[in-house]
Design a protein around this motif. Structure first.
Motif, PDB file in Angstrom:
ATOM      1  N   ILE A 130     -21.179  -8.057 -27.898  1.00 24.91           N
ATOM      2  CA  ILE A 130     -19.963  -8.812 -27.549  1.00 24.91           C
ATOM      3  C   ILE A 130     -19.754  -8.596 -26.056  1.00 24.91           C
ATOM      4  N   SER A 131     -19.813  -9.684 -25.301  1.00 33.90           N
ATOM      5  CA  SER A 131     -19.712  -9.524 -23.849  1.00 33.90           C
ATOM      6  C   SER A 131     -18.284  -9.746 -23.374  1.00 33.90           C
ATOM      7  N   LEU A 132     -17.674  -8.643 -22.906  1.00 29.94           N
ATOM      8  CA  LEU A 132     -16.352  -8.746 -22.281  1.00 29.94           C
ATOM      9  C   LEU A 132     -16.533  -8.466 -20.790  1.00 29.94           C
ATOM     10  N   SER A 133     -17.713  -8.829 -20.277  1.00 29.79           N
ATOM     11  CA  SER A 133     -18.039  -8.466 -18.890  1.00 29.79           C
ATOM     12  C   SER A 133     -17.666  -9.553 -17.894  1.00 29.79           C
ATOM     13  N   MET A 175     -21.450   2.368 -20.119  1.00 31.34           N
ATOM     14  CA  MET A 175     -22.785   2.362 -20.745  1.00 31.34           C
ATOM     15  C   MET A 175     -22.710   2.817 -22.201  1.00 31.34           C
ATOM     16  N   LEU A 176     -21.837   3.804 -22.468  1.00 32.37           N
ATOM     17  CA  LEU A 176     -21.645   4.265 -23.843  1.00 32.37           C
ATOM     18  C   LEU A 176     -21.187   3.096 -24.729  1.00 32.37           C
ATOM     19  N   ASN A 222     -22.213  -1.825 -28.638  1.00 36.27           N
ATOM     20  CA  ASN A 222     -22.682  -3.183 -28.330  1.00 36.27           C
ATOM     21  C   ASN A 222     -21.577  -4.040 -27.709  1.00 36.27           C
ATOM     22  N   VAL A 223     -20.756  -3.403 -26.877  1.00 38.50           N
ATOM     23  CA  VAL A 223     -19.681  -4.131 -26.184  1.00 38.50           C
ATOM     24  C   VAL A 223     -19.913  -3.975 -24.679  1.00 38.50           C
ATOM     25  N   ALA A 224     -20.045  -5.114 -23.991  1.00 40.66           N
ATOM     26  CA  ALA A 224     -20.286  -5.068 -22.542  1.00 40.66           C
ATOM     27  C   ALA A 224     -18.963  -5.153 -21.776  1.00 40.66           C
ATOM     28  N   THR A 225     -18.762  -4.199 -20.859  1.00 41.07           N
ATOM     29  CA  THR A 225     -17.582  -4.172 -19.987  1.00 41.07           C
ATOM     30  C   THR A 225     -18.116  -3.981 -18.558  1.00 41.07           C
ATOM     31  N   VAL A 226     -17.237  -3.837 -17.585  1.00 40.53           N
ATOM     32  CA  VAL A 226     -17.720  -3.553 -16.223  1.00 40.53           C
ATOM     33  C   VAL A 226     -17.039  -2.278 -15.733  1.00 40.53           C
ATOM     34  N   THR A 227     -17.834  -1.390 -15.137  1.00 42.85           N
ATOM     35  CA  THR A 227     -17.264  -0.137 -14.649  1.00 42.85           C
ATOM     36  C   THR A 227     -16.261  -0.373 -13.508  1.00 42.85           C
ATOM     37  N   GLY A 228     -15.200   0.406 -13.497  1.00 41.71           N
ATOM     38  CA  GLY A 228     -14.177   0.282 -12.456  1.00 41.71           C
ATOM     39  C   GLY A 228     -14.682   0.656 -11.077  1.00 41.71           C
ATOM     40  N   ASP A 229     -15.740   1.456 -11.039  1.00 50.84           N
ATOM     41  CA  ASP A 229     -16.362   1.837  -9.761  1.00 50.84           C
ATOM     42  C   ASP A 229     -16.628   0.627  -8.882  1.00 50.84           C
ATOM     43  N   ALA A 230     -17.122  -0.423  -9.515  1.00 49.87           N
ATOM     44  CA  ALA A 230     -17.494  -1.637  -8.786  1.00 49.87           C
ATOM     45  C   ALA A 230     -16.281  -2.284  -8.118  1.00 49.87           C
ATOM     46  N   PHE A 231     -15.088  -1.950  -8.623  1.00 42.80           N
ATOM     47  CA  PHE A 231     -13.856  -2.550  -8.101  1.00 42.80           C
ATOM     48  C   PHE A 231     -13.067  -1.550  -7.247  1.00 42.80           C
ATOM     49  N   GLY A 232     -13.686  -0.423  -6.932  1.00 47.01           N
ATOM     50  CA  GLY A 232     -12.983   0.599  -6.143  1.00 47.01           C
ATOM     51  C   GLY A 232     -11.955   1.362  -6.950  1.00 47.01           C
ATOM     52  N   ALA A 233     -12.117   1.417  -8.272  1.00 44.98           N
ATOM     53  CA  ALA A 233     -11.179   2.145  -9.140  1.00 44.98           C
ATOM     54  C   ALA A 233     -11.982   2.945 -10.160  1.00 44.98           C
ATOM     55  N   PRO A 234     -12.484   4.126  -9.765  1.00 40.60           N
ATOM     56  CA  PRO A 234     -13.463   4.849 -10.585  1.00 40.60           C
ATOM     57  C   PRO A 234     -12.917   5.453 -11.884  1.00 40.60           C
ATOM     58  N   ASN A 235     -11.611   5.330 -12.145  1.00 43.10           N
ATOM     59  CA  ASN A 235     -11.077   5.861 -13.410  1.00 43.10           C
ATOM     60  C   ASN A 235     -10.976   4.805 -14.506  1.00 43.10           C
ATOM     61  N   CYS A 236     -11.389   3.581 -14.168  1.00 44.04           N
ATOM     62  CA  CYS A 236     -11.096   2.465 -15.083  1.00 44.04           C
ATOM     63  C   CYS A 236     -12.353   1.718 -15.504  1.00 44.04           C
ATOM     64  N   ILE A 237     -12.195   0.885 -16.519  1.00 44.07           N
ATOM     65  CA  ILE A 237     -13.223  -0.117 -16.827  1.00 44.07           C
ATOM     66  C   ILE A 237     -12.521  -1.465 -16.955  1.00 44.07           C
ATOM     67  N   ARG A 238     -13.276  -2.535 -16.714  1.00 43.08           N
ATOM     68  CA  ARG A 238     -12.693  -3.870 -16.860  1.00 43.08           C
ATOM     69  C   ARG A 238     -13.220  -4.532 -18.121  1.00 43.08           C
ATOM     70  N   MET A 239     -12.272  -5.095 -18.884  1.00 41.76           N
ATOM     71  CA  MET A 239     -12.636  -5.842 -20.087  1.00 41.76           C
ATOM     72  C   MET A 239     -12.043  -7.239 -19.961  1.00 41.76           C
TER      73      MET A 239
END
Ligand code: GLU
Length: 395
Positions: free
Chosen positions: A35-38, A350-351, A357-374
């Motif tokens: 399921i891609s929430l990326s 990655m976990l 099987n759920v794709a998200t984007v790491t917050g690191d990429a957005f300058g917010a290393p404590n978060c993930i984007r869904m």
């Protein structure tokens, strides 16, 4: 062979939003039930009245090169849109139409930034801002925020981040990835600081303007003494479900618009003719015509907030716009889940990909290393299933 590549490309980070979407696609291709929430992409079709305008343009033989800055009729329509939605007065010679808002932003950076100039990025920020600044050999400085300040920066933080080399600041409201919207009052307070620094230019990315849940976004250029140094960026991808049509545009001081046209003239020339003809219809349409998508996004936002709110360790804000949830998941750092040590948001993302099987984007990429984007631009069924899987993995 990679030694032959320029330093420019070797040093450029890959777009994490696109990379995660590609990874999800690849795994799906291997038969995995991902399921891609990326990717930030509406899952609606482009409305019929826009598709009809494109078909008509094809039948009317719009085949030739277009004016580099866009058809006059489209630029006039964009001026009307800016007046109607944003209270902004632009003339057609202040408008440049580009191949997506991403190209609009790249143009602006290319024409304003010299090597060594500094760009301020209130974090979290969209992944490509920093990369676009890097391509201009400019430096970018993040101004951090957190979920506790609803991911917004304060005037004091802005003041502290400015140096004699600061040339630009990028604002984005509604924000990708946090969904936060700066109020008129908050923007005016930030403008007070910028008043003291007349050499700083403001890029106001308003691509999520119509996707808001009641708080009408305010355009930075509507602040009287900011108009002359603000570039307003917008486009059709998000509100009109037209991501692949690639139509972005700016309203800018005439000299900046002229420079962007010169830049574009050497790189891509004018934007696709059929998409531009259809864009005239889209831009002139009342926003109420696409409100059904916004209503649907709001329903999904509430569902996801409700479901994630039941998972211990997810700290949430209430996004006022766009279609992303940006939870702070730092409570999981230092834990071992399914045999995997979670040191940071990358590991967590990655976990979720490997175990749920759920794709998200790491917050690191957005300058917010404590978060993930869904992204919740997915069906209700998928959203329920995604959160169910995440919950199972974390329990
Ligand atoms: N802007 C969207 C996102 O953030 C599309 C992908 C991209 O261009 O970054 O997911």
């Amino acid at each position: 062979m990679s030694n032959a590549l320029s330093n420019r490309i070797n040093n450029l980070p890959i777009s994490q939003t696109l990379a995660m979407a590609a990874k999800a696609r690849e795994l799906k291709g291997q038969g995995k039930d991902i399921i891609s929430l990326s990717l930030g992409e509406p899952d609606f079709n482009t409305p019929d009245f826009i598709k009809d305008a494109a078909i008509e343009a094809i039948n009317q033989d719009y085949n030739s090169y277009t004016p580099v800055d866009g058809y006059v009729e489209l630029k006039e329509a964009i001026c009307e849109k800016f007046k109607r939605d944003n209270g902004l007065t632009y003339k057609p010679n202040q408008i440049v139409v580009s191949t997506g808002a991403k190209q609009s932003i790249a143009n602006i950076a290319q024409v304003l930034l010299n090597p060594g100039d500094e760009v301020l990025l209130p974090a979290p920020y969209w992944v490509s801002y920093s990369a676009i600044a890097m391509l201009c050999e400019a430096k970018f400085t993040e101004i951090p925020s957190s979920i506790d300040s609803d991911f917004k920066i304060t005037p004091a933080q802005l003041e502290a981040a400015i140096t004699s080399k600061t040339k630009m600041i990028f604002f984005n409201s509604p924000n990708n990835p946090s969904g936060s919207i700066y109020s008129e009052e908050e923007y005016r307070a930030l403008a007070k600081v910028l008043e003291k620094h007349p050499d700083i230019y403001i890029l106001s990315d308003e691509i999520y303007e119509h996707i808001n849940y009641g708080t009408k976004p305010f355009s930075f250029a509507a602040i009287e003494n900011m108009y002359d140094r603000t570039i307003t960026v917008n486009g059709l991808a998000k509100a009109f479900a037209m991501t692949g049509w690639r139509i972005g545009f700016i309203g800018a001081p005439e000299w900046i618009a002229k420079a962007c046209t010169k830049m574009q003239g050497q790189i891509t020339s004018g934007t696709n003719c059929i998409a531009q003809r259809a864009a005239i219809t889209a831009v002139l349409a009342e926003p109420s015509k696409v409100q059904y998508m916004v209503d649907e996004f709001k329903t999904r936002r509430d569902i996801v907030l409700d479901l994630l709110g039941n998972i211990e360790g997810f700290k949430l804000n209430i996004p006022e716009g766009a279609f992303y949830i940006f939870p702070d998941i730092s409570a999981f750092f230092g834990k071992t889940i399914k045999g995997k040590e979670i040191k940071n948001a990358n590991d967590f993302s990655m976990l979720l990909l490997e175990e749920a099987n759920v794709a998200t984007v790491t917050g690191d990429a957005f300058g917010a290393p404590n978060c993930i984007r869904m992204s919740y631009a997915a069906s209700e069924l998928q959203l329920h299933e995604a959160v169910k899987r995440i919950k199972e993995v974390l329990s």
